[in-house]
Each structure stands twice: as structure tokens, then as C-alpha cells.
Design an enzyme around this catalytic site. Structure first.
Site, PDB file in Angstrom:
ATOM      1  CD  GLU A 143      -3.301  -0.365   1.891  1.00  0.00           C
ATOM      2  OE1 GLU A 143      -3.013   0.659   2.639  1.00  0.00           O
ATOM      3  OE2 GLU A 143      -4.307  -1.150   1.945  1.00  0.00           O
ATOM      4  CB  VAL A 144       3.459   2.491   2.190  1.00  0.00           C
ATOM      5  CG1 VAL A 144       4.427   3.563   2.426  1.00  0.00           C
ATOM      6  CG2 VAL A 144       2.604   2.594   3.620  1.00  0.00           C
ATOM      7  N   GLY A 145       4.272   1.638  -0.647  1.00  0.00           N
ATOM      8  CA  GLY A 145       5.140   1.649  -1.888  1.00  0.00           C
ATOM      9  C   GLY A 145       4.496   2.152  -2.952  1.00  0.00           C
TER      10      GLY A 145
ATOM     11  CE  LYS B 167       6.158   0.038  12.849  1.00  0.00           C
ATOM     12  NZ  LYS B 167       5.297   0.741  11.942  1.00  0.00           N
TER      13      LYS B 167
ATOM     14  CB  VAL C  28       7.609   7.561  15.227  1.00  0.00           C
ATOM     15  CG1 VAL C  28       7.058   7.814  16.082  1.00  0.00           C
ATOM     16  CG2 VAL C  28       8.879   6.637  15.376  1.00  0.00           C
TER      17      VAL C  28
ATOM     18  N   GLY D 214     -12.254  -1.605  10.179  1.00  0.00           N
ATOM     19  CA  GLY D 214     -11.103  -1.724   9.396  1.00  0.00           C
ATOM     20  C   GLY D 214      -9.703  -1.193   9.992  1.00  0.00           C
TER      21      GLY D 214
ATOM     22  CD  GLU E 240      -1.717  -4.779  11.184  1.00  0.00           C
ATOM     23  OE1 GLU E 240      -1.875  -5.368  10.234  1.00  0.00           O
ATOM     24  OE2 GLU E 240      -1.510  -3.607  11.063  1.00  0.00           O
TER      25      GLU E 240
ATOM     26  CG  ASP F 252       3.305  -1.038  14.892  1.00  0.00           C
ATOM     27  OD1 ASP F 252       4.384  -1.351  14.240  1.00  0.00           O
ATOM     28  OD2 ASP F 252       2.521   0.025  14.963  1.00  0.00           O
TER      29      ASP F 252
ATOM     30  CE  LYS G 265       3.962   3.160  14.807  1.00  0.00           C
ATOM     31  NZ  LYS G 265       2.709   3.409  14.893  1.00  0.00           N
TER      32      LYS G 265
ATOM     33  N   GLY H 225      -2.226   5.392   7.672  1.00  0.00           N
ATOM     34  CA  GLY H 225      -2.786   5.571   6.103  1.00  0.00           C
ATOM     35  C   GLY H 225      -1.940   5.666   5.088  1.00  0.00           C
TER      36      GLY H 225
HETATM   37  N1  LIG Z   1       0.153   1.677   6.203  1.00  0.00           N
HETATM   38  C1  LIG Z   1       0.288   2.429   7.092  1.00  0.00           C
HETATM   39  O1  LIG Z   1      -0.397   3.368   7.378  1.00  0.00           O
HETATM   40  C2  LIG Z   1       1.821   2.862   7.717  1.00  0.00           C
HETATM   41  C3  LIG Z   1       2.124   3.738   8.228  1.00  0.00           C
HETATM   42  C4  LIG Z   1       3.443   4.049   9.013  1.00  0.00           C
HETATM   43  C5  LIG Z   1       4.371   2.917   8.631  1.00  0.00           C
HETATM   44  N2  LIG Z   1       4.205   1.870   7.892  1.00  0.00           N
HETATM   45  C6  LIG Z   1       5.146   0.939   7.390  1.00  0.00           C
HETATM   46  O2  LIG Z   1       5.261   0.896   6.003  1.00  0.00           O
HETATM   47  C7  LIG Z   1       5.698  -0.280   5.630  1.00  0.00           C
HETATM   48  C8  LIG Z   1       4.769  -0.686   4.295  1.00  0.00           C
HETATM   49  O3  LIG Z   1       3.611  -0.832   4.877  1.00  0.00           O
HETATM   50  P1  LIG Z   1       2.593  -1.400   3.762  1.00  0.00           P
HETATM   51  O4  LIG Z   1       0.971  -1.006   4.760  1.00  0.00           O
HETATM   52  O5  LIG Z   1       2.702  -0.793   2.473  1.00  0.00           O
HETATM   53  O6  LIG Z   1       2.673  -3.017   3.911  1.00  0.00           O
HETATM   54  P2  LIG Z   1       2.154  -4.044   2.741  1.00  0.00           P
HETATM   55  O7  LIG Z   1       0.970  -3.789   1.937  1.00  0.00           O
HETATM   56  O8  LIG Z   1       2.284  -5.346   3.692  1.00  0.00           O
HETATM   57  O9  LIG Z   1       3.513  -4.252   1.768  1.00  0.00           O
HETATM   58  C9  LIG Z   1       4.618  -4.553   2.076  1.00  0.00           C
HETATM   59  C10 LIG Z   1       5.562  -4.824   0.655  1.00  0.00           C
HETATM   60  O10 LIG Z   1       6.783  -5.279   1.054  1.00  0.00           O
HETATM   61  C11 LIG Z   1       7.167  -6.391   0.373  1.00  0.00           C
HETATM   62  N3  LIG Z   1       8.052  -6.969   0.813  1.00  0.00           N
HETATM   63  C12 LIG Z   1       8.205  -8.082   1.718  1.00  0.00           C
HETATM   64  N4  LIG Z   1       9.607  -8.483   2.225  1.00  0.00           N
HETATM   65  C13 LIG Z   1      10.282  -7.894   1.277  1.00  0.00           C
HETATM   66  C14 LIG Z   1      11.744  -8.020   1.046  1.00  0.00           C
HETATM   67  N5  LIG Z   1      12.466  -8.752   2.027  1.00  0.00           N
HETATM   68  N6  LIG Z   1      12.318  -7.073   0.241  1.00  0.00           N
HETATM   69  C15 LIG Z   1      11.457  -6.186  -0.580  1.00  0.00           C
HETATM   70  N7  LIG Z   1      10.061  -6.001  -0.324  1.00  0.00           N
HETATM   71  C16 LIG Z   1       9.514  -7.132   0.481  1.00  0.00           C
HETATM   72  C17 LIG Z   1       5.780  -7.039  -0.075  1.00  0.00           C
HETATM   73  O11 LIG Z   1       6.269  -8.159  -0.990  1.00  0.00           O
HETATM   74  P3  LIG Z   1       4.892  -9.051  -1.779  1.00  0.00           P
HETATM   75  O12 LIG Z   1       4.001  -8.009  -2.360  1.00  0.00           O
HETATM   76  O13 LIG Z   1       5.613  -9.933  -2.477  1.00  0.00           O
HETATM   77  O14 LIG Z   1       4.117  -9.467  -0.390  1.00  0.00           O
HETATM   78  C18 LIG Z   1       4.928  -6.033  -0.052  1.00  0.00           C
HETATM   79  O15 LIG Z   1       5.171  -5.360  -1.491  1.00  0.00           O
HETATM   80  C19 LIG Z   1       5.686  -1.397   6.743  1.00  0.00           C
HETATM   81  O16 LIG Z   1       6.865  -1.536   7.380  1.00  0.00           O
HETATM   82  C20 LIG Z   1       4.665  -0.473   7.770  1.00  0.00           C
HETATM   83  O17 LIG Z   1       4.822  -0.591   9.040  1.00  0.00           O
HETATM   84  C21 LIG Z   1       2.842   1.926   7.367  1.00  0.00           C
HETATM   85  C1  LIG Z   2      -4.626   3.483   0.319  1.00  0.00           C
HETATM   86  O1  LIG Z   2      -5.669   3.494   1.543  1.00  0.00           O
HETATM   87  C2  LIG Z   2      -7.065   4.039   0.825  1.00  0.00           C
HETATM   88  C3  LIG Z   2      -8.110   3.860   1.967  1.00  0.00           C
HETATM   89  O2  LIG Z   2      -7.869   2.803   2.698  1.00  0.00           O
HETATM   90  C4  LIG Z   2      -7.586   2.951  -0.374  1.00  0.00           C
HETATM   91  O3  LIG Z   2      -8.616   3.188  -1.058  1.00  0.00           O
HETATM   92  C5  LIG Z   2      -6.306   2.937  -1.375  1.00  0.00           C
HETATM   93  O4  LIG Z   2      -6.538   1.992  -2.358  1.00  0.00           O
HETATM   94  C6  LIG Z   2      -4.919   2.685  -0.685  1.00  0.00           C
HETATM   95  N1  LIG Z   2      -3.966   2.879  -1.880  1.00  0.00           N
HETATM   96  C7  LIG Z   2      -3.201   1.932  -2.090  1.00  0.00           C
HETATM   97  C8  LIG Z   2      -2.048   2.163  -3.280  1.00  0.00           C
HETATM   98  O5  LIG Z   2      -3.007   0.829  -1.646  1.00  0.00           O
END
Ligand SMILES: NC(=O)c1ccc[n+]([C@@H]2O[C@H](COP(=O)([O-])OP(=O)(O)OC[C@H]3O[C@@H](n4cnc5c(N)ncnc54)[C@H](OP(=O)(O)O)[C@@H]3O)[C@@H](O)[C@H]2O)c1
Ligand SMILES: *[C@@H]1O[C@H](CO)[C@@H](O)[C@H](O)[C@H]1NC(C)=O
Ligand SMILES: *[C@@H]1O[C@H](CO)[C@@H](O)[C@H](O)[C@H]1NC(C)=O
Length: 377
Positions: A13-15, A140, A166, A221, A224, A235, A239, A356
């Protein structure tokens, strides 16, 4: 024009949100004289990379296609058919990344962006730091493993940014760094750094049973898939460790006192998520209610906080004054109170959405732009 070559690890999601931001900010960045060149993107299994990282990059059309492919649940391998890229997998990825770093080093340098949730990227990141690469993290885990790994990663402080680890996009790390670099000692940090637990603690205050609130949070939602991943506090502990290390504490994750909001008898290896939600949780309602009543009789409210003060570094429920920034917190916002010599009576308060994909990716992008000077030659 300043060129910043980027290699993105993790396209969840973030990437993916970061890639969208990069593409949509092109006009703004070009006005500022900056060009972000994405030369490679990895997921857990593969890496796609530009044909020649020195002279080419993955173009915007390709990046948007990549986002579509990943959000449909397919593998990066699928992009091999799309052309205009090289695809690597397994052991080869790390070798190639280091090769890219060595190649780009002579010309411009390289920024590794860790948007994965993996503890396995730390090795590659620290090797890259040795080659003078820059590192930007939302993940993190690399910063919360051993002190040895931590020291390697931060050995060139100008080359690492991790604002989004954080409080997502909130300026927590940069504010703390500014206070510290001005010689103003920070003696206390207390904050609610989990949107989920912030929501739960403020909702139970109004008299709703703990079990009901957690079930609602799950339905909305906010949690987790297994809410115990939030309720364990781990988690927040990560932080807390990042903040404590920023303040110079030489500690590890296992030296942080963490209060879990469920007992081991209700752990994932004892009962299923459904069993926990319907049979386990209600058994905890009474204890939480008692603690709320107790605090309330003293004019206080309960918050699940990270607390760093003197030799203490703890994560768990604390009673806080009703009329403090923490006490007034409602919903899923994060809030952090920082006390230092300059902010001794009235703390510096940072508050806002602390999760988010959008704000998190924005924090990562701001970090990348913050190091652009290292790419001006
Ligand atoms: N979402 C938030 O609100 C939020 C807020 C603050 C910080 N973060 C942090 O941001 C990070 C990403 O969050 P997210 O929600 O995007 O997580 P996510 O949707 O689970 O995405 C994780 C991505 O990392 C990939 N991955 C796993 N192992 C890997 C490795 N060894 N090398 C390279 N890529 C690898 C996964 O690959 P696959 O696609 O193959 O599974 C997936 O594409 C996490 O560390 C999270 O704690 C998130
Ligand atoms: C980001 O989060 C929003 C709301 O949860 C979601 O609608 C959107 O698809 C997400 N974006 C990505 C790139 O996953
Ligand atoms: C209230 O809290 C205090 C200290 O936090 C504790 O000693 C006391 O036993 C609690 N009382 C009740 C009724 O829970």
C-alpha cells in the site's frame, strides 16, 4: 536539474502510494529542479529494474502499470512481458542492488527506499550505506533490530531519513532532531502512537465495553486482520525504541516494558481470531472498566502510551490528566507530548493522523526531497 536515483523495496500500500505521488508530483518537482528516477522496484520475491540504471529508468507509464499489477495481487514477474525492464529474483536481487549502488556511486549516488514490512532488508541496507547510498525508511524493523545493525544504518546521519516510521507523515523525528541539535535536552516523551489503541481507549472512556469497541474497530478496518497484533503493543514498542535510540539510549526491543492488552492464555497459538473476539475479549471488560473508574475518580483518563523518561522506556496503559493533549485525544489521531528545557511546563505537542498509506507515503517523499542536496554535484 538534480537527479535522484531511487530503488524501492516493497510495493504494498505505502510503496504503491509513493509511486503514485512521485508520478503526480512531476510538475512540482521539475519546477524545483529535481528529478526522481526510479531505477528499480522489489517485492518479496522479485525485482524489476531499468535496462541500464546509469542511463535509463522505469518510466511513469511502467510505474503505473506496476501499481495495477501489484494491486491485482499478481507478481512483479508478470511485468517481464511488458518489456523495457530486467527482472531478477531470489539471491540475485541483493547482488544486483549492490552492483547498481557501485555503478551509480561514481555518477550520482543511489537512494534505497524501504517500504517493506520485512526484517530481512537490514543487511542489504547497511551494505548500501557502506557504499555511501542514502536510505529512506517507512519500515521500522531495520531500526529496531540489534544495536549493531542500528549503528551501521545511522553511521552517516545525513544519509538516512525515517520520518514515517513514527506517526506516519507527522513531523515527529524531524522535530526531535531539531530540539536535540539545538542543545535542548529532552527529558520526557509521552504519546499515543497507535491509531487503533487511541480509538479503543477513547471509546471505552464513554462507557462502551472494551470487547464491543475492539469488535467495532475491527469491523471498521482500523485493526490488523488479527486485532491481537495491535493489542499486544509490539508495534508501539518498536516506535518507542526508535524514539529512545534517537535520544541516545543504548537499548534493545526486549528491554522495553510492554503491557499487552490480552493475556497469554488468549494468544494466537491458543485460540482463533473469532474465538478471541467472541469468547476471550468479553472476559477483559470488567478489569478495564474498573481501571477507568479508578482513574476517573482522580480526574484522569486512561491512554495506551509510549513513555520515555529518565531510565524508563515503557509501553502500556497510563493515567493521564483529562485536560492534557493526550487526555483530550479522540478517535484515531496520534499525539506526542515532548518535554525539554524549552518546553518544560507546556510540552511541544504534535498531533494528527498517524496512519494511512497516503500520509505515510507523503512522509517518505518529503524525506527523499530533504536529502536532495547530497545529489547536487
Ligand atoms: N500503512 C500505514 O499506515 C503505515 C504507516 C506507517 C508505517 N508503515 C510501514 O510501512 C511499511 C509498508 O506498509 P504497507 O502497508 O505498504 O505494507 P504491505 O502492504 O504489507 O506491503 C509490504 C510490501 O513489502 C514487500 N516485501 C516483503 N518482504 C520484502 C523484502 N524482503 N524485500 C523487498 N520487499 C519486501 C511485500 O512484497 P509482496 O508484495 O511480494 O508481499 C509488499 O510489497 C511497513 O513497514 C509499515 O509498518 C505503514
Ligand atoms: C490507500 O488507502 C486507501 C484507503 O484505505 C485505499 O482506498 C487505497 O486503495 C490505498 N492505496 C493503495 C495504493 O493501496
Ligand atoms: C486504583 O489505583 C490504585 C493505584 O493506581 C490502586 O492501588 C488501587 O488498588 C486501585 N483501586 C481500584 C478500586 O481499582
Amino acid at each position: 536539474m538534480v537527479n535522484i536515483p531511487l530503488l524501492l523495496m516493497g510495493c504494498g500500500e505505502v510503496g504503491r502510494q509513493l509511486l503514485h505521488h512521485i508520478v503526480s508530483c512531476r510538475p512540482l518537482h521539475s519546477k524545483q529542479g529535481v528529478m526522481l528516477r526510479v531505477v528499480g522496484v522489489c517485492d518479496s520475491k522479485s525485482m524489476v529494474a531499468a535496462p541500464d540504471v546509469l542511463t535509463s529508468h522505469l518510466d511513469d507509464e511502467f510505474l503505473l502499470k506496476l501499481c495495477k499489477v501489484k494491486s491485482s495481487g499478481s507478481s512483479l514477474q508478470e511485468l517481464a512481458n511488458f518489456g523495457g525492464c530486467q527482472v531478477f529474483s531470489g539471491q540475485e536481487i541483493a547482488r544486483k542492488v549492490m552492483e547498481f549502488a557501485a555503478t551509480l556511486r561514481k555518477l550520482s549516488g543511489l537512494t534505497l527506499v524501504d517500504c517493506s514490512a520485512s526484517s530481512q532488508t537490514v543487511e542489504l541496507l547497511s551494505q548500501a550505506v557502506n557504499l555511501d547510498c542514502c536510505v529512506v525508511l517507512a519500515n521500522k524493523k531495520p531500526l529496531t533490530s540489534s544495536l549493531n545493525d542500528y549503528d551501521k544504518l545511522v553511521s552517516q546521519p545525513r544519509r538516512i531519513r525515517h520520518e514515517s516510521t513514527v506517526g506516519a507523515g507527522l513531523p515527529v523525528i524531524s522535530s526531535i532532531n531539531r530540539i536535540l541539535s539545538s542543545g535542548d535536552p529532552i527529558f520526557r516523551i509521552i504519546g499515543s502512537l497507535s491509531g487503533t489503541l487511541g480509538y479503543v481507549m477513547s471509546e471505552v472512556e464513554g462507557g462502551r465495553p472494551f470487547s464491543e469497541v475492539v469488535n467495532t474497530a475491527k469491523r471498521l478496518g482500523y485493526t490488523e486482520p488479527d486485532p491481537r497484533d495491535d493489542l499486544s503493543g509490539m508495534d508501539v514498542a518498536r516506535k518507542a525504541l526508535i524514539l529512545a535510540r534517537l535520544l541516545g539510549r543504548r537499548i534493545n526491543l526486549d528491554s522495553i516494558k510492554v503491557e499487552s492488552l490480552y493475556p497469554v492464555e488468549m494468544g494466537p497459538d491458543v485460540m482463533s481470531v473469532d474465538e478471541f473476539l467472541s469468547n476471550g475479549l468479553p472476559l477483559l471488560d470488567k478489569d478495564i472498566q474498573n481501571r477507568i473508574d479508578n482513574a476517573s475518580s482522580k480526574g484522569k483518563v486512561l491512554r495506551y502510551v509510549c513513555l520515555i523518561e529518565e531510565s524508563r522506556c515503557e509501553v502500556g496503559i497510563q493515567e493521564v490528566a483529562k485536560d492534557s493533549a493526550l487526555g483530550r485525544l479522540k478517535g484515531s489521531d496520534n499525539v506526542l507530548e515532548i518535554y525539554s528545557r524549552c518546553y518544560s511546563k507546556q510540552p511541544l505537542v504534535i498531533q494528527g493522523a498517524g496512519a494511512g498509506n497516503d500520509t505515510t507515503a507523503a512522509g517518505v517523499l518529503a524525506d527523499i526531497l530533504d536529502i536532495q542536496d547530497l545529489f547536487r554535484h
